[in-house]
Structures are given as C-alpha cells and as structure tokens.
Motif scaffolding. Sequence first.
Motif, PDB file in Angstrom:
ATOM      1  N   ALA A 108     -61.683 -57.718 -24.087  1.00  0.00           N
ATOM      2  CA  ALA A 108     -60.245 -57.991 -23.994  1.00  0.00           C
ATOM      3  C   ALA A 108     -59.782 -58.005 -22.543  1.00  0.00           C
ATOM      4  CB  ALA A 108     -59.465 -56.949 -24.787  1.00  0.00           C
ATOM      5  N   GLN A 109     -60.301 -57.099 -21.727  1.00  0.00           N
ATOM      6  CA  GLN A 109     -59.927 -57.066 -20.316  1.00  0.00           C
ATOM      7  C   GLN A 109     -60.398 -58.327 -19.587  1.00  0.00           C
ATOM      8  OE1 GLN A 109     -61.750 -53.392 -19.055  1.00  0.00           O
ATOM      9  NE2 GLN A 109     -59.989 -52.146 -19.636  1.00  0.00           N
ATOM     10  N   VAL A 110     -61.631 -58.725 -19.828  1.00  0.00           N
ATOM     11  CA  VAL A 110     -62.155 -59.911 -19.162  1.00  0.00           C
ATOM     12  C   VAL A 110     -61.422 -61.164 -19.632  1.00  0.00           C
ATOM     13  CG1 VAL A 110     -64.195 -61.331 -18.734  1.00  0.00           C
ATOM     14  CG2 VAL A 110     -64.424 -58.843 -18.879  1.00  0.00           C
ATOM     15  N   SER A 111     -61.180 -61.258 -20.933  1.00  0.00           N
ATOM     16  CA  SER A 111     -60.498 -62.427 -21.474  1.00  0.00           C
ATOM     17  C   SER A 111     -59.121 -62.600 -20.845  1.00  0.00           C
ATOM     18  CB  SER A 111     -60.371 -62.285 -22.995  1.00  0.00           C
ATOM     19  OG  SER A 111     -59.724 -63.405 -23.552  1.00  0.00           O
ATOM     20  N   SER A 112     -58.384 -61.500 -20.705  1.00  0.00           N
ATOM     21  CA  SER A 112     -57.067 -61.567 -20.078  1.00  0.00           C
ATOM     22  C   SER A 112     -57.164 -61.950 -18.607  1.00  0.00           C
ATOM     23  CB  SER A 112     -56.361 -60.215 -20.219  1.00  0.00           C
ATOM     24  OG  SER A 112     -55.122 -60.222 -19.546  1.00  0.00           O
ATOM     25  N   ALA A 113     -58.105 -61.351 -17.903  1.00  0.00           N
ATOM     26  CA  ALA A 113     -58.242 -61.620 -16.468  1.00  0.00           C
ATOM     27  C   ALA A 113     -58.575 -63.073 -16.192  1.00  0.00           C
ATOM     28  CB  ALA A 113     -59.312 -60.710 -15.872  1.00  0.00           C
ATOM     29  N   LEU A 114     -59.396 -63.682 -17.043  1.00  0.00           N
ATOM     30  CA  LEU A 114     -59.898 -65.039 -16.789  1.00  0.00           C
ATOM     31  C   LEU A 114     -59.108 -66.124 -17.504  1.00  0.00           C
ATOM     32  CD1 LEU A 114     -63.778 -64.534 -16.938  1.00  0.00           C
ATOM     33  CD2 LEU A 114     -62.252 -64.397 -14.962  1.00  0.00           C
ATOM     34  N   ALA A 115     -58.006 -65.771 -18.144  1.00  0.00           N
ATOM     35  CA  ALA A 115     -57.206 -66.780 -18.839  1.00  0.00           C
ATOM     36  C   ALA A 115     -56.802 -67.896 -17.873  1.00  0.00           C
ATOM     37  CB  ALA A 115     -55.973 -66.132 -19.458  1.00  0.00           C
ATOM     38  N   THR A 155     -51.716 -53.473 -14.969  1.00  0.00           N
ATOM     39  CA  THR A 155     -51.941 -53.860 -16.354  1.00  0.00           C
ATOM     40  C   THR A 155     -52.836 -55.097 -16.414  1.00  0.00           C
ATOM     41  OG1 THR A 155     -50.024 -55.314 -16.345  1.00  0.00           O
ATOM     42  CG2 THR A 155     -49.662 -53.001 -16.981  1.00  0.00           C
ATOM     43  N   ASP A 156     -53.274 -55.452 -17.616  1.00  0.00           N
ATOM     44  CA  ASP A 156     -54.053 -56.680 -17.774  1.00  0.00           C
ATOM     45  C   ASP A 156     -53.273 -57.885 -17.261  1.00  0.00           C
ATOM     46  OD1 ASP A 156     -56.214 -55.356 -18.851  1.00  0.00           O
ATOM     47  OD2 ASP A 156     -55.747 -55.872 -20.932  1.00  0.00           O
ATOM     48  N   GLU A 157     -51.966 -57.905 -17.490  1.00  0.00           N
ATOM     49  CA  GLU A 157     -51.139 -59.027 -17.024  1.00  0.00           C
ATOM     50  C   GLU A 157     -51.139 -59.120 -15.503  1.00  0.00           C
ATOM     51  OE1 GLU A 157     -46.480 -60.570 -17.018  1.00  0.00           O
ATOM     52  OE2 GLU A 157     -47.044 -58.786 -18.161  1.00  0.00           O
ATOM     53  N   LEU A 158     -50.990 -57.987 -14.812  1.00  0.00           N
ATOM     54  CA  LEU A 158     -50.990 -58.015 -13.353  1.00  0.00           C
ATOM     55  C   LEU A 158     -52.373 -58.367 -12.810  1.00  0.00           C
ATOM     56  CD1 LEU A 158     -48.673 -55.047 -12.307  1.00  0.00           C
ATOM     57  CD2 LEU A 158     -48.120 -57.441 -12.751  1.00  0.00           C
ATOM     58  N   VAL A 159     -53.405 -57.873 -13.444  1.00  0.00           N
ATOM     59  CA  VAL A 159     -54.762 -58.256 -13.041  1.00  0.00           C
ATOM     60  C   VAL A 159     -54.916 -59.764 -13.130  1.00  0.00           C
ATOM     61  CG1 VAL A 159     -57.196 -58.137 -13.725  1.00  0.00           C
ATOM     62  CG2 VAL A 159     -55.827 -56.042 -13.589  1.00  0.00           C
ATOM     63  N   HIS A 160     -54.434 -60.358 -14.206  1.00  0.00           N
ATOM     64  CA  HIS A 160     -54.515 -61.815 -14.365  1.00  0.00           C
ATOM     65  C   HIS A 160     -53.762 -62.538 -13.258  1.00  0.00           C
ATOM     66  CE1 HIS A 160     -53.117 -65.638 -16.543  1.00  0.00           C
ATOM     67  NE2 HIS A 160     -54.371 -65.812 -16.228  1.00  0.00           N
TER      68      HIS A 160
END
Length: 276
Positions: free
Chosen positions: A150-157, A110-115
């Motif tokens: 949205a994917q990039v924003s979550s990954a780079l938070a 998920t986006d959370e795990l990617v982050h």
Amino acid sequence: MTDGSLTWIGTSWKMNGSLAFARAYATGLRARAGAGWPGIQPFLIPPATALAAVSAVLRPGSGVLLGAQNAHWEQRGAWTGELSVDQVADAGATLVEIGHSERRAWFGDTDELVHRKVLATLRAGLRPLVCVGESAEDFAAGRSAEVVTAQVSSALAGVTPDQRPAPIVAYEPIWAIGDHGREATPEDIAATVATIAERFGDRLESVLYGGSVNRQNLTAILDVPAVGGAFIGRAAWTLTGYLDLLDLASEHLACSDVPLAVHSPAVHHSVKLVDH
C-alpha cells in the motif's frame, strides 16, 4: 527493474556529523573511489548542512551519488525551514530520500505527502529513494506485504515505466531499524521484497533493504532474490565501516555469478561520525 547490473550500497547519516567530519569522510571516500567498486553504485546521504561541502569534494568524477534526506513538494514559497528539490539539487543532490519511518512518525509524512514529494523529485530530474516498512505488530500479524504494498502503490501513483530516472524503493521494517532494532533474517524479508519487485519492478530502478545491516549480514541480504542493494545506517557511520562494506559487497559479487575484478585493499581511514 530498469537495470540489474549495479548493486546500490549507501548510507544516510541522519542528524549526525559536523562539516569537519563530512569533509574528512568525503575526502577519504574520494581517495578510494578512484579505483571503484566493481558492480557497486555507492551513494551517500549527509545532513543538508553538509551536502554542498561533500559535493565539492566528491564531484565531479568520483562515481559516488549524493542524496538529500528530505525535500518539500513545492518549488519555492513561504515554507519556513523547508528545502525544495531544486535547492537540494543546487547543493549537489541527485537523490532524494523520501518517507523514512522517522519522517512518517514524527513529522507527518503521510502516504499523500510522500507521493507529492516523489512527483516533485521526478519533475526536477532527481531520483526518489522511497522508504517503506511495517511495524512490529504488522509483521507479527503477517501483514508486512499488505502494508508495504500500500505504501509503495501510493508513492508511485502516476509514475510510468518509462520514467527516468526510475525511483528506488528501500524496504526498511520499522522493527529492524534504530538503536533497538532487531536484525532481520533473509527469510524475514524475502517475501516482502519479492512482492515489491513483482508488483512494481517495471517502474523501479532497484529494491534495497535497510535495517540493522552490518558486516555480518550484508552478503546474506544481498543474496536474497530481488534485493538490489543495501541502505545502511550506523554500520557505515565511520569511513572505515563504509569502505569495508563497499569492499565486501564488491568482492561478494565478484565471487558470485559475475566475473568482476576486485580492486586491491587500501588503508582504511579512521574518520568517525562525531561532532567536533
């Protein structure tokens, strides 16, 4: 972007290749890497089973960076079947591929795990290579930039502009990858890549494009504004194919606006990505 001087050209072998294949490929690549490819940063992402063997051939001094196809967000623990960032670094990785659409679709990334994986990779001093991309339905509906942003924003938070090594984003539309992928045109990808670069460029090393990249479309892709390189699949699954693409990219840069000397061609090897 932190450094626009290099164009990144790399490949992931996915779940393909034996140790014999990996050593032969790496040996052939090392033989050519001595002369280098002006303006190009090559990188190679073999399966985890081959990472140490490839590293032993290419390091030190080849100039080819090695990556792992995945890593866990924890340093150690009861995570049967997983590999930590420290473990892949110990095997020779300096990059970690994170969030490929196959991982997202089949293994719950998920986006959370990617982050979490991005932060773990940075903590270990390795460079995240974050894959993002939209479905065919989102593309048809004109939502590509929205979904990918949205994917990039979550990954780079939480990643700051002074982070080193800076992450890389690989834009890989789901509809353009795999056996049945449709080759994207420069017009298909230009707006989304530009949006990534505009919104997140201060935190990124580069924005790459991946998805049915081959000899016929590589130079057109590299000419798309804000594209900083290519993440290539099956077209680079032979040593001959990868060397040809590296040569082509370097020669294209030399003929563009950077006066780089092009190395002379060498005999290509015929190593193929097959299990022995």
